[in-house]
Design a protein around this motif. Structure first.
Motif, PDB file in Angstrom:
ATOM      1  N   GLU A 192      21.478 -93.342 -22.544  1.00 18.38           N
ATOM      2  CA  GLU A 192      22.088 -94.577 -23.035  1.00 18.38           C
ATOM      3  C   GLU A 192      21.913 -94.711 -24.539  1.00 18.38           C
ATOM      4  OE1 GLU A 192      20.271 -97.668 -20.808  1.00 18.38           O
ATOM      5  OE2 GLU A 192      21.500 -97.348 -19.006  1.00 18.38           O
ATOM      6  N   GLY A 193      20.740 -94.290 -25.069  1.00 21.32           N
ATOM      7  CA  GLY A 193      20.535 -94.322 -26.512  1.00 21.32           C
ATOM      8  C   GLY A 193      21.485 -93.381 -27.242  1.00 21.32           C
ATOM      9  N   GLU A 194      21.679 -92.157 -26.690  1.00 22.65           N
ATOM     10  CA  GLU A 194      22.619 -91.220 -27.297  1.00 22.65           C
ATOM     11  C   GLU A 194      24.037 -91.771 -27.275  1.00 22.65           C
ATOM     12  OE1 GLU A 194      22.038 -88.492 -28.857  1.00 22.65           O
ATOM     13  OE2 GLU A 194      19.882 -88.342 -28.506  1.00 22.65           O
ATOM     14  N   GLN A 195      24.398 -92.406 -26.184  1.00 23.72           N
ATOM     15  CA  GLN A 195      25.737 -92.984 -26.084  1.00 23.72           C
ATOM     16  C   GLN A 195      25.945 -94.084 -27.116  1.00 23.72           C
ATOM     17  OE1 GLN A 195      26.548 -94.755 -22.299  1.00 23.72           O
ATOM     18  NE2 GLN A 195      28.662 -95.259 -22.781  1.00 23.72           N
ATOM     19  N   GLN A 196      24.959 -94.977 -27.249  1.00 22.92           N
ATOM     20  CA  GLN A 196      25.084 -96.042 -28.239  1.00 22.92           C
ATOM     21  C   GLN A 196      25.126 -95.493 -29.655  1.00 22.92           C
ATOM     22  OE1 GLN A 196      21.865 -98.743 -27.455  1.00 22.92           O
ATOM     23  NE2 GLN A 196      22.621 -99.287 -25.406  1.00 22.92           N
ATOM     24  N   ALA A 197      24.294 -94.445 -29.927  1.00 19.34           N
ATOM     25  CA  ALA A 197      24.315 -93.847 -31.263  1.00 19.34           C
ATOM     26  C   ALA A 197      25.670 -93.206 -31.552  1.00 19.34           C
ATOM     27  CB  ALA A 197      23.190 -92.811 -31.372  1.00 19.34           C
ATOM     28  N   ALA A 198      26.236 -92.516 -30.555  1.00 22.34           N
ATOM     29  CA  ALA A 198      27.549 -91.897 -30.743  1.00 22.34           C
ATOM     30  C   ALA A 198      28.612 -92.944 -31.005  1.00 22.34           C
ATOM     31  CB  ALA A 198      27.913 -91.055 -29.516  1.00 22.34           C
ATOM     32  N   GLU A 199      28.541 -94.059 -30.287  1.00 21.70           N
ATOM     33  CA  GLU A 199      29.525 -95.126 -30.509  1.00 21.70           C
ATOM     34  C   GLU A 199      29.408 -95.689 -31.925  1.00 21.70           C
ATOM     35  OE1 GLU A 199      28.751 -97.926 -27.455  1.00 21.70           O
ATOM     36  OE2 GLU A 199      29.699 -96.732 -25.856  1.00 21.70           O
ATOM     37  N   LYS A 200      28.163 -95.850 -32.399  1.00 21.88           N
ATOM     38  CA  LYS A 200      27.985 -96.368 -33.752  1.00 21.88           C
ATOM     39  C   LYS A 200      28.465 -95.369 -34.800  1.00 21.88           C
ATOM     40  CE  LYS A 200      26.232-100.312 -32.661  1.00 21.88           C
ATOM     41  NZ  LYS A 200      26.978-101.567 -32.960  1.00 21.88           N
ATOM     42  N   LEU A 201      28.249 -94.044 -34.560  1.00 28.06           N
ATOM     43  CA  LEU A 201      28.714 -93.040 -35.504  1.00 28.06           C
ATOM     44  C   LEU A 201      30.231 -93.006 -35.567  1.00 28.06           C
ATOM     45  CD1 LEU A 201      26.241 -90.108 -34.777  1.00 28.06           C
ATOM     46  CD2 LEU A 201      26.346 -91.527 -36.835  1.00 28.06           C
ATOM     47  N   VAL A 202      30.856 -93.120 -34.397  1.00 29.60           N
ATOM     48  CA  VAL A 202      32.326 -93.153 -34.375  1.00 29.60           C
ATOM     49  C   VAL A 202      32.839 -94.369 -35.121  1.00 29.60           C
ATOM     50  CG1 VAL A 202      34.338 -93.399 -32.883  1.00 29.60           C
ATOM     51  CG2 VAL A 202      32.522 -91.805 -32.257  1.00 29.60           C
ATOM     52  N   GLU A 203      32.200 -95.496 -34.926  1.00 24.26           N
ATOM     53  CA  GLU A 203      32.608 -96.710 -35.626  1.00 24.26           C
ATOM     54  C   GLU A 203      32.421 -96.564 -37.135  1.00 24.26           C
ATOM     55  OE1 GLU A 203      31.539-101.506 -35.664  1.00 24.26           O
ATOM     56  OE2 GLU A 203      30.572-100.137 -34.215  1.00 24.26           O
ATOM     57  N   ALA A 204      31.275 -95.948 -37.537  1.00 19.73           N
ATOM     58  CA  ALA A 204      31.036 -95.731 -38.965  1.00 19.73           C
ATOM     59  C   ALA A 204      32.069 -94.773 -39.557  1.00 19.73           C
ATOM     60  CB  ALA A 204      29.630 -95.185 -39.182  1.00 19.73           C
ATOM     61  N   GLY A 205      32.426 -93.719 -38.801  1.00 22.42           N
ATOM     62  CA  GLY A 205      33.438 -92.780 -39.290  1.00 22.42           C
ATOM     63  C   GLY A 205      34.786 -93.455 -39.492  1.00 22.42           C
ATOM     64  N   ARG A 206      35.150 -94.370 -38.623  1.00 20.03           N
ATOM     65  CA  ARG A 206      36.408 -95.092 -38.777  1.00 20.03           C
ATOM     66  C   ARG A 206      36.398 -95.960 -40.023  1.00 20.03           C
ATOM     67  NH1 ARG A 206      36.980 -97.094 -32.458  1.00 20.03           N
ATOM     68  NH2 ARG A 206      37.566 -95.033 -31.575  1.00 20.03           N
ATOM     69  N   ILE A 207      35.244 -96.583 -40.287  1.00 18.92           N
ATOM     70  CA  ILE A 207      35.165 -97.422 -41.488  1.00 18.92           C
ATOM     71  C   ILE A 207      35.251 -96.573 -42.750  1.00 18.92           C
ATOM     72  CG2 ILE A 207      33.665 -98.994 -42.764  1.00 18.92           C
ATOM     73  CD1 ILE A 207      32.572 -99.954 -40.075  1.00 18.92           C
ATOM     74  N   ILE A 208      34.529 -95.420 -42.753  1.00 16.45           N
ATOM     75  CA  ILE A 208      34.567 -94.548 -43.927  1.00 16.45           C
ATOM     76  C   ILE A 208      35.962 -93.965 -44.123  1.00 16.45           C
ATOM     77  CG2 ILE A 208      33.674 -92.375 -44.837  1.00 16.45           C
ATOM     78  CD1 ILE A 208      30.999 -93.083 -43.591  1.00 16.45           C
ATOM     79  N   ALA A 209      36.660 -93.657 -43.031  1.00 11.61           N
ATOM     80  CA  ALA A 209      38.017 -93.126 -43.145  1.00 11.61           C
ATOM     81  C   ALA A 209      38.959 -94.141 -43.784  1.00 11.61           C
ATOM     82  CB  ALA A 209      38.537 -92.706 -41.770  1.00 11.61           C
ATOM     83  N   LYS A 210      38.718 -95.406 -43.512  1.00 12.82           N
ATOM     84  CA  LYS A 210      39.560 -96.446 -44.114  1.00 12.82           C
ATOM     85  C   LYS A 210      39.204 -96.675 -45.578  1.00 12.82           C
ATOM     86  CE  LYS A 210      40.252 -98.961 -39.761  1.00 12.82           C
ATOM     87  NZ  LYS A 210      40.026-100.239 -39.040  1.00 12.82           N
ATOM     88  N   GLU A 211      37.941 -96.489 -45.932  1.00 13.71           N
ATOM     89  CA  GLU A 211      37.477 -96.711 -47.296  1.00 13.71           C
ATOM     90  C   GLU A 211      36.764 -95.456 -47.784  1.00 13.71           C
ATOM     91  OE1 GLU A 211      38.137 -99.225 -49.141  1.00 13.71           O
ATOM     92  OE2 GLU A 211      39.087-100.481 -47.608  1.00 13.71           O
ATOM     93  N   PRO A 212      37.452 -94.497 -48.448  1.00 15.94           N
ATOM     94  CA  PRO A 212      36.812 -93.241 -48.907  1.00 15.94           C
ATOM     95  C   PRO A 212      35.660 -93.473 -49.880  1.00 15.94           C
ATOM     96  CG  PRO A 212      39.203 -93.074 -48.965  1.00 15.94           C
ATOM     97  CD  PRO A 212      38.911 -94.505 -48.728  1.00 15.94           C
ATOM     98  N   GLN A 213      35.686 -94.597 -50.617  1.00 14.11           N
ATOM     99  CA  GLN A 213      34.607 -94.857 -51.564  1.00 14.11           C
ATOM    100  C   GLN A 213      33.265 -95.036 -50.858  1.00 14.11           C
ATOM    101  OE1 GLN A 213      37.401 -96.497 -51.387  1.00 14.11           O
ATOM    102  NE2 GLN A 213      38.568 -96.062 -53.259  1.00 14.11           N
ATOM    103  N   ALA A 214      33.330 -95.376 -49.589  1.00 11.73           N
ATOM    104  CA  ALA A 214      32.077 -95.564 -48.850  1.00 11.73           C
ATOM    105  C   ALA A 214      31.286 -94.269 -48.753  1.00 11.73           C
ATOM    106  CB  ALA A 214      32.374 -96.118 -47.451  1.00 11.73           C
ATOM    107  N   MET A 215      31.979 -93.116 -48.745  1.00 13.55           N
ATOM    108  CA  MET A 215      31.286 -91.835 -48.676  1.00 13.55           C
ATOM    109  C   MET A 215      30.464 -91.601 -49.938  1.00 13.55           C
ATOM    110  SD  MET A 215      30.489 -89.209 -46.954  1.00 13.55           S
ATOM    111  CE  MET A 215      31.666 -89.194 -45.600  1.00 13.55           C
TER     112      MET A 215
END
Length: 254
Positions: A192-215
Motif C-alpha cells: 500500500e505504501g508503494e502504491q501511494q508513493a507511485a500515485e504521488k510520483l505520477v501526480e508530481a510528473g504531471r505537474i512538472i510536465a505542465k510547468e517545465p520550470q519546476a524541474m
C-alpha cells in the motif's frame, strides 16, 4: 429438704436442656428451613428462633454467594481440537425451601451440572472463538445454568472461563499462524505504501510536465541538499531533451 433441692435442680436442668434444644440463633446471611414432624412448616430467620424439641427440626442454609472452581474438562472443539478448560462458578441460594427439598445436595448437583454444561457449550464452538470470545461463552453458560438451577432455588450470577490449556504442538501451530498473519500484514502495508508513493510520483510528473520550470527548481533543491552534506563530488542531472539538442547541433556542425 434435700429431696426438694434435688427436685429443683432436676427441674432447672430440664429447663436448661429444653431451652438449649429450643433456642436457635441465625445470622443475617442464614435462614432456617423448619420441619414439624417431618413436614415442611416454613422458613425462619435471621435472629432468634424457637423450636419445639424433638418435634421440629431445622436445616440451616447460607444465602451468601458461593465461589466454586469447576474442575478442568477435556473438550473437543467444533474444529476437532482437544483442549482442557476450567472455569469459576458464582451462585447463591434465593429460595431456601427448594434448595433443601428439591435436591439432595445442591452444591454437588450445581458443580456436576456446570461441568456437563461447560463441555456441551464449548464443544459447539471453534478454538478461535474459545480464545477470542470468552465473554460471549461465559454469558451463554451462565444463562443455561441459571435456567436449569432455577428449580432448585439457586441463582447462578456469573461464570468465568479461567484457563484454556492447549497441547504443545497446537501452541506452536498457533504461533506460526500468528507470525504468518503479521508477515502478511507487513507485506500488505508495504504494498500500500508503494502504491501511494507511485500515485504521488505520477501526480508530481504531471505537474512538472505542465510547468517545465519546476524541474529546474528541483535541480537547485538537489544541489542544495548535496552541498549541505559537504561532499566533494556533485552529480548534476541533465535532462534528456538537452542532450538530444546538443547531439543534434553537433551533427549539423559536421
Amino acid at each position: 429438704m434435700i429431696f426438694d433441692t434435688i427436685a429443683y435442680l432436676a427441674l432447672a436442668l430440664i429447663v436448661v436442656v429444653f431451652l438449649s434444644a429450643a433456642i436457635r440463633i441465625l445470622r443475617e446471611y442464614q435462614r432456617g428451613v423448619v420441619f414439624t414432624l417431618g413436614r415442611f412448616s416454613g422458613v425462619k430467620g435471621p435472629g432468634l428462633i424457637l423450636l419445639i424439641p424433638y418435634v421440629q427440626q431445622m436445616v440451616k442454609v447460607d444465602l451468601r454467594v458461593v465461589v466454586q472452581v469447576v474442575p478442568a474438562q477435556d473438550v473437543i472443539s467444533r474444529d476437532n481440537v482437544s483442549v482442557k478448560v476450567n472455569a469459576v462458578l458464582y451462585f447463591r441460594i434465593v429460595d431456601p425451601e427448594r434448595a433443601v427439598i428439591k435436591v439432595e445436595d445442591f452444591l454437588a448437583a450445581t458443580i456436576q451440572l456446570a461441568q456437563t454444561t461447560l463441555r456441551s457449550v464449548l464443544g459447539k464452538h471453534e478454538l478461535d472463538e474459545m480464545l477470542a470470545e470468552r465473554d460471549k461463552l461465559n454469558a451463554d453458560i451462565q444463562e443455561i445454568l441459571d435456567q436449569q438451577t432455577d428449580a432448585w432455588g439457586i441463582k447462578v450470577t456469573n461464570v468465568e472461563i479461567k484457563d484454556v490449556d492447549l497441547a504443545e504442538n497446537m501452541v506452536r501451530a498457533i504461533a506460526k499462524q500468528a507470525e504468518a498473519e503479521r508477515l502478511r500484514r507487513a507485506k500488505v502495508i508495504n504494498a500500500e505504501g508503494e502504491q501511494q508513493a507511485a500515485e504521488k510520483l505520477v501526480e508530481a510528473g504531471r505537474i512538472i510536465a505542465k510547468e517545465p520550470q519546476a524541474m529546474q527548481l528541483r535541480y537547485f533543491a538537489a544541489l542544495h541538499d548535496i552541498a549541505s552534506e559537504r561532499s566533494s563530488t556533485i552529480v548534476f542531472p541533465l535532462p534528456t531533451d538537452l542532450l538530444a539538442h546538443v547531439a543534434q547541433r553537433s551533427g549539423e556542425a559536421k
